[in-house]
Design an enzyme around this catalytic site. Structure first.
Site, PDB file in Angstrom:
ATOM      1  N   TYR A  34       0.836  -1.205   0.000  1.00 12.45           N
ATOM      2  CA  TYR A  34       0.000   0.000   0.000  1.00 12.45           C
ATOM      3  C   TYR A  34       0.868   1.252   0.000  1.00 12.45           C
ATOM      4  CZ  TYR A  34      -3.201   3.542   1.912  1.00 12.45           C
ATOM      5  OH  TYR A  34      -3.925   4.685   2.134  1.00 12.45           O
ATOM      6  N   GLU A  56     -11.385   5.971   5.654  1.00  9.25           N
ATOM      7  CA  GLU A  56     -10.763   6.715   6.759  1.00  9.25           C
ATOM      8  C   GLU A  56     -11.749   6.851   7.914  1.00  9.25           C
ATOM      9  OE1 GLU A  56      -7.743   7.512   7.167  1.00  9.25           O
ATOM     10  OE2 GLU A  56      -6.857   7.436   5.166  1.00  9.25           O
ATOM     11  N   TRP A  64      -5.088   0.787  10.554  1.00  8.67           N
ATOM     12  CA  TRP A  64      -5.266   0.855   9.104  1.00  8.67           C
ATOM     13  C   TRP A  64      -5.077  -0.513   8.466  1.00  8.67           C
ATOM     14  CZ3 TRP A  64      -7.843   3.442   5.902  1.00  8.67           C
ATOM     15  CH2 TRP A  64      -7.565   3.412   4.530  1.00  8.67           C
TER      16      TRP A  64
END
Length: 220
Positions: A34, A56, A64
């Site tokens: 990522y 988010e 995350w």
């Protein structure tokens, strides 16, 4: 993850491939991919911005990495993050999402995603979500050398959060909005020394403007 060496306390670390990354991107292969391919690269397209805004929001209070692992399921559950499709979600869709163990089952966050889709559609008459977000690009971007120097919010993220809320968005506090701005290249918080610093084309490695949001170069 293979061993990596710390360059400085909280700073970039050298991974086994010889490249420097922040500690958070060095501890898991999915995070590394990522970071190397997506995080901090410019996003202007509406569906892409909507996806990142929703994710988010769902990340709030979670890691995350958890969200990344669930991202394919989120995309399926939320109709590929098409604002037009999600805006049509009703009670049966919310019930379906609350029963989907593959995603984060939080009613407030699900309701926010649906409401935000409708807010995205309303913004189209005034230039769209991308224009609003990118209009809050700062004149310079941070130059952190350690993770402790990476800010969690900024005057621009505070202003954008206020404007998004005024336009009907929710789960868009200044910290969440700053994370969004980092993820899509509006600011560059790659650590100085990271192999990704300055690669977006939007910012130079020195924290100065590289390419304008509209694609024209700027001095610096």
């Amino acid at each position: 993850m293979a061993d990596y060496q710390t360059d400085q306390d909280g700073g970039a670390v050298r991974c086994e491939d010889g490249l420097m990354r922040p500690p958070w991107a060095a501890r898991d292969p999915l995070l590394r991919e990522y970071y190397d391919t997506e995080w901090g690269m410019p996003v202007h397209e509406e569906a892409g911005l909507f996806e990142r805004l929703v994710l988010e929001g769902f990340q709030s209070g979670l890691s995350w990495l958890t969200i990344l692992r669930k991202r394919p399921a989120f995309r399926e559950a939320f109709a590929g993050f098409s604002p037009d499709a999600v805006a049509q979600f009703g009670d049966p869709d919310v019930a379906r999402l609350m029963a989907d163990q593959r995603i984060v089952r939080n009613r407030r966050k699900i309701d926010a995603a649906v409401g935000n889709a409708r807010a995205v559609i309303s913004l189209r008459a005034e230039g769209g979500l991308g224009e609003l977000i990118w209009s809050h690009r700062p004149e310079t971007t941070p130059q952190p050398r350690t993770m402790s120097e990476v800010p969690s919010r900024s005057p621009e993220s505070e202003a954008l959060a206020r404007e998004l809320k005024r336009r009907g968005f929710s789960f868009v506090g200044p910290v969440t909005v700053f994370a969004l701005m980092e993820a899509i290249g509006v600011v560059d918080t790659h650590l100085v020394g990271s192999h990704r610093r300055g690669t977006s084309g939007i910012w130079s490695s020195a924290g100065l403007p590289g390419i304008a949001p509209g694609g024209r170069g700027q001095p610096g």
